[in-house]
Design a protein around this motif. Structure first.
Motif, PDB file in Angstrom:
ATOM      1  N   SER A   1       0.830  -1.205   0.000  1.00  0.00           N
ATOM      2  CA  SER A   1       0.000   0.000   0.000  1.00  0.00           C
ATOM      3  C   SER A   1       0.867   1.259   0.000  1.00  0.00           C
ATOM      4  O   SER A   1       0.619   2.193  -0.759  1.00  0.00           O
ATOM      5  N   SER A   2       1.886   1.271   0.863  1.00  0.00           N
ATOM      6  CA  SER A   2       2.790   2.423   0.925  1.00  0.00           C
ATOM      7  C   SER A   2       3.565   2.583  -0.372  1.00  0.00           C
ATOM      8  O   SER A   2       3.763   3.702  -0.848  1.00  0.00           O
ATOM      9  N   LEU A   3       3.993   1.460  -0.942  1.00  0.00           N
ATOM     10  CA  LEU A   3       4.721   1.512  -2.215  1.00  0.00           C
ATOM     11  C   LEU A   3       3.832   2.087  -3.308  1.00  0.00           C
ATOM     12  O   LEU A   3       4.263   2.927  -4.094  1.00  0.00           O
TER      13      LEU A   3
ATOM     14  N   GLU B   1       2.609   9.171  -5.998  1.00  0.00           N
ATOM     15  CA  GLU B   1       3.062  10.544  -5.732  1.00  0.00           C
ATOM     16  C   GLU B   1       4.088  10.983  -6.774  1.00  0.00           C
ATOM     17  O   GLU B   1       4.013  12.092  -7.303  1.00  0.00           O
ATOM     18  N   TYR B   2       5.039  10.105  -7.069  1.00  0.00           N
ATOM     19  CA  TYR B   2       6.037  10.464  -8.079  1.00  0.00           C
ATOM     20  C   TYR B   2       5.416  10.577  -9.460  1.00  0.00           C
ATOM     21  O   TYR B   2       5.815  11.435 -10.252  1.00  0.00           O
ATOM     22  N   LEU B   3       4.423   9.754  -9.753  1.00  0.00           N
ATOM     23  CA  LEU B   3       3.741   9.856 -11.041  1.00  0.00           C
ATOM     24  C   LEU B   3       3.048  11.203 -11.165  1.00  0.00           C
ATOM     25  O   LEU B   3       3.140  11.871 -12.206  1.00  0.00           O
TER      26      LEU B   3
ATOM     27  N   MET C   1       8.791   6.045 -12.021  1.00  0.00           N
ATOM     28  CA  MET C   1      10.122   5.511 -11.733  1.00  0.00           C
ATOM     29  C   MET C   1      11.052   6.568 -11.119  1.00  0.00           C
ATOM     30  O   MET C   1      12.151   6.257 -10.681  1.00  0.00           O
ATOM     31  N   ARG C   2      10.619   7.811 -11.078  1.00  0.00           N
ATOM     32  CA  ARG C   2      11.443   8.895 -10.544  1.00  0.00           C
ATOM     33  C   ARG C   2      11.885   8.613  -9.109  1.00  0.00           C
ATOM     34  O   ARG C   2      12.999   8.943  -8.710  1.00  0.00           O
ATOM     35  N   GLY C   3      11.033   7.990  -8.325  1.00  0.00           N
ATOM     36  CA  GLY C   3      11.390   7.662  -6.945  1.00  0.00           C
ATOM     37  C   GLY C   3      12.617   6.773  -6.865  1.00  0.00           C
ATOM     38  O   GLY C   3      13.473   6.957  -6.006  1.00  0.00           O
ATOM     39  N   PHE C   4      12.718   5.826  -7.780  1.00  0.00           N
ATOM     40  CA  PHE C   4      13.887   4.944  -7.794  1.00  0.00           C
ATOM     41  C   PHE C   4      15.130   5.694  -8.269  1.00  0.00           C
ATOM     42  O   PHE C   4      16.240   5.398  -7.824  1.00  0.00           O
ATOM     43  N   GLU C   5      14.929   6.687  -9.127  1.00  0.00           N
ATOM     44  CA  GLU C   5      16.055   7.535  -9.545  1.00  0.00           C
ATOM     45  C   GLU C   5      16.572   8.342  -8.357  1.00  0.00           C
ATOM     46  O   GLU C   5      17.781   8.549  -8.211  1.00  0.00           O
ATOM     47  N   VAL C   6      15.660   8.789  -7.514  1.00  0.00           N
ATOM     48  CA  VAL C   6      16.044   9.530  -6.305  1.00  0.00           C
ATOM     49  C   VAL C   6      16.852   8.622  -5.377  1.00  0.00           C
ATOM     50  O   VAL C   6      17.884   9.037  -4.832  1.00  0.00           O
ATOM     51  N   ILE C   7      16.413   7.386  -5.210  1.00  0.00           N
ATOM     52  CA  ILE C   7      17.156   6.439  -4.376  1.00  0.00           C
ATOM     53  C   ILE C   7      18.563   6.236  -4.934  1.00  0.00           C
ATOM     54  O   ILE C   7      19.552   6.247  -4.191  1.00  0.00           O
ATOM     55  N   ASP C   8      18.669   6.074  -6.248  1.00  0.00           N
ATOM     56  CA  ASP C   8      19.993   5.919  -6.868  1.00  0.00           C
ATOM     57  C   ASP C   8      20.862   7.151  -6.642  1.00  0.00           C
ATOM     58  O   ASP C   8      22.069   7.039  -6.414  1.00  0.00           O
ATOM     59  N   ALA C   9      20.243   8.327  -6.686  1.00  0.00           N
ATOM     60  CA  ALA C   9      20.992   9.563  -6.459  1.00  0.00           C
ATOM     61  C   ALA C   9      21.518   9.608  -5.022  1.00  0.00           C
ATOM     62  O   ALA C   9      22.658  10.008  -4.787  1.00  0.00           O
ATOM     63  N   TYR C  10      20.690   9.205  -4.047  1.00  0.00           N
ATOM     64  CA  TYR C  10      21.147   9.148  -2.656  1.00  0.00           C
ATOM     65  C   TYR C  10      22.332   8.206  -2.520  1.00  0.00           C
ATOM     66  O   TYR C  10      23.283   8.471  -1.791  1.00  0.00           O
TER      67      TYR C  10
END
Length: 75
Positions: free
Chosen positions: A15-17, A23-25, A32-41
């Protein structure tokens, strides 16, 4: 690492995912932007943090607030 742990905790169930992806959409038109943010971190190195801290955490940029408790009977 702490920020990554917080992100992973935020998406720990389906549910949280789903909410997170939605939210990113809505914000970036790319779920997929959220996963790009994780990669950036993950790409941030301690030297990067030190460089930015030295640039922005200076005496010129700080604010000091001194708070003293009110005396009894006064508000």
């Amino acid at each position: 690492n702490q920020e990554l742990l917080n992100l992973y905790d935020d998406i720990s169930d389906s549910s949280s995912l789903g909410t997170w992806l939605g939210e990113y959409l809505m914000l970036s038109d790319n779920y997929m932007r959220g996963f790009e943010v994780i990669d950036a971190y993950k790409s941030i190195k301690p030297e990067d943090l030190q460089r930015v801290a030295k640039q922005y955490l200076t005496k010129k940029n700080r604010s000091v607030v001194v708070v003293t408790p009110a005396k009894k009977g006064k508000s």
